[in-house]
Design a protein around this motif. Structure first.
Motif, PDB file in Angstrom:
ATOM      1  N   ILE A 163       0.859  -1.183   0.000  1.00 27.04           N
ATOM      2  CA  ILE A 163       0.000   0.000   0.000  1.00 27.04           C
ATOM      3  C   ILE A 163       0.896   1.235   0.000  1.00 27.04           C
ATOM      4  N   SER A 164       0.305   2.413  -0.118  1.00 25.44           N
ATOM      5  CA  SER A 164       1.086   3.651  -0.121  1.00 25.44           C
ATOM      6  C   SER A 164       1.527   4.011   1.295  1.00 25.44           C
ATOM      7  N   ILE A 165       2.534   4.857   1.386  1.00 27.82           N
ATOM      8  CA  ILE A 165       3.016   5.327   2.684  1.00 27.82           C
ATOM      9  C   ILE A 165       1.894   6.095   3.396  1.00 27.82           C
ATOM     10  N   GLU A 166       1.127   6.870   2.642  1.00 34.83           N
ATOM     11  CA  GLU A 166       0.013   7.613   3.239  1.00 34.83           C
ATOM     12  C   GLU A 166      -1.014   6.663   3.838  1.00 34.83           C
ATOM     13  N   ALA A 167      -1.268   5.553   3.168  1.00 36.82           N
ATOM     14  CA  ALA A 167      -2.212   4.565   3.691  1.00 36.82           C
ATOM     15  C   ALA A 167      -1.673   3.936   4.977  1.00 36.82           C
ATOM     16  N   VAL A 168      -0.351   3.694   5.024  1.00 35.82           N
ATOM     17  CA  VAL A 168       0.278   3.171   6.248  1.00 35.82           C
ATOM     18  C   VAL A 168       0.066   4.159   7.388  1.00 35.82           C
ATOM     19  N   GLU A 169       0.368   5.427   7.119  1.00 37.86           N
ATOM     20  CA  GLU A 169       0.222   6.460   8.152  1.00 37.86           C
ATOM     21  C   GLU A 169      -1.213   6.515   8.671  1.00 37.86           C
ATOM     22  N   SER A 170      -2.171   6.420   7.759  1.00 39.48           N
ATOM     23  CA  SER A 170      -3.577   6.457   8.147  1.00 39.48           C
ATOM     24  C   SER A 170      -3.953   5.234   8.983  1.00 39.48           C
ATOM     25  N   LEU A 171      -3.536   4.045   8.548  1.00 37.96           N
ATOM     26  CA  LEU A 171      -3.842   2.828   9.294  1.00 37.96           C
ATOM     27  C   LEU A 171      -3.226   2.862  10.688  1.00 37.96           C
ATOM     28  N   VAL A 172      -1.978   3.313  10.777  1.00 41.06           N
ATOM     29  CA  VAL A 172      -1.300   3.370  12.074  1.00 41.06           C
ATOM     30  C   VAL A 172      -2.003   4.370  12.988  1.00 41.06           C
ATOM     31  N   ALA A 173      -2.332   5.542  12.467  1.00 45.19           N
ATOM     32  CA  ALA A 173      -2.987   6.566  13.285  1.00 45.19           C
ATOM     33  C   ALA A 173      -4.346   6.068  13.791  1.00 45.19           C
ATOM     34  N   ARG A 174      -5.144   5.476  12.909  1.00 45.01           N
ATOM     35  CA  ARG A 174      -6.451   4.969  13.326  1.00 45.01           C
ATOM     36  C   ARG A 174      -6.302   3.817  14.320  1.00 45.01           C
ATOM     37  N   GLY A 175      -5.314   2.960  14.081  1.00 46.01           N
ATOM     38  CA  GLY A 175      -5.079   1.841  14.991  1.00 46.01           C
ATOM     39  C   GLY A 175      -4.651   2.306  16.371  1.00 46.01           C
ATOM     40  N   LYS A 176      -3.772   3.306  16.419  1.00 47.57           N
ATOM     41  CA  LYS A 176      -3.322   3.841  17.708  1.00 47.57           C
ATOM     42  C   LYS A 176      -4.478   4.483  18.466  1.00 47.57           C
ATOM     43  N   ARG A 177      -5.320   5.225  17.754  1.00 49.11           N
ATOM     44  CA  ARG A 177      -6.476   5.845  18.413  1.00 49.11           C
ATOM     45  C   ARG A 177      -7.403   4.769  18.979  1.00 49.11           C
ATOM     46  N   ALA A 178      -7.640   3.735  18.213  1.00 44.05           N
ATOM     47  CA  ALA A 178      -8.524   2.656  18.674  1.00 44.05           C
ATOM     48  C   ALA A 178      -7.909   1.927  19.864  1.00 44.05           C
ATOM     49  N   LEU A 179      -6.598   1.669  19.835  1.00 43.14           N
ATOM     50  CA  LEU A 179      -5.928   1.018  20.969  1.00 43.14           C
ATOM     51  C   LEU A 179      -6.010   1.892  22.204  1.00 43.14           C
ATOM     52  N   SER A 180      -5.749   3.162  22.039  1.00 39.36           N
ATOM     53  CA  SER A 180      -5.796   4.093  23.161  1.00 39.36           C
ATOM     54  C   SER A 180      -7.190   4.105  23.786  1.00 39.36           C
TER      55      SER A 180
END
Length: 194
Positions: A163-180
């Protein structure tokens, strides 16, 4: 730290794989000792089940040995290729619903240097994190694990996940918010302060 008695200990992964393909069993042993713990850890974090992770690790390493004669240096890093294989194998298992034992059955290795209270606290944290990771959508979980647990960079994650780097950044950000959000109510119980 490199083992100075082993002349292959400083060799890059790609060179070791090529040496193995040319019949050097020592290169295979060095590469296996270097990569197997990483592969096992990654598979465990994606699956949340130790026995399943061991099976995936064995299959991924077998595929690496089978790929060795055809390895084209410079096209991909061994670790990138291996993480992609692990992710695909884990995805297949999760889709088939292959997990049969609960997370509690996996257990955590004891830390001989820590006391029982600290061990219990660390086990509770690891279990809470694993439960929270398991609740994430598959792609978010994979991106978060690769970024924050395996400590890979976004470009390498993008290559692994295709996937694109932007997609990685989005997935990581959403995942971190959900984990938090998932772990917020347990912060005091897990020994975390503001």
């Amino acid at each position: 730290m490199a083992d100075r008695s082993d002349p292959l200990s400083d060799a890059p992964n790609e060179a070791l794989l090529v040496l193995f393909a040319n019949g050097d069993r020592g290169a295979a042993e060095t590469l296996a000792l270097r990569l197997t713990p990483k592969v096992m850890g990654h598979a465990y974090r994606l699956l949340g089940h130790r026995a399943e992770a061991e099976d995936v690790t064995q299959e991924a390493m077998l595929r690496l040995w089978q790929q060795a004669p055809n390895w084209r240096q410079g096209e991909a890093q061994v670790t990138t290729w291996l993480y992609r294989v692990v992710a695909n194998l884990c995805t297949d298992r999760l889709r088939r619903g292959a997990r049969s034992a609960p997370l509690e059955a996996a257990g955590d290795p004891a830390d001989d240097r820590a006391g029982p209270a600290q061990n219990m606290q660390e086990a509770a944290r690891a279990q809470a994190l694993q439960v929270a990771l398991n609740a994430l959508p598959e792609r978010q979980r994979q991106a978060v694990v690769l970024r924050h647990i395996e400590e890979l960079g976004n470009p390498e994650i993008a290559e692994i996940m295709q996937i694109s780097i932007e997609a990685v950044e989005s997935l990581v950000a959403r995942g971190k918010r959900a984990l938090s959000a998932s772990l917020r109510d347990q912060s005091e119980e897990l020994g975390y302060s503001e």
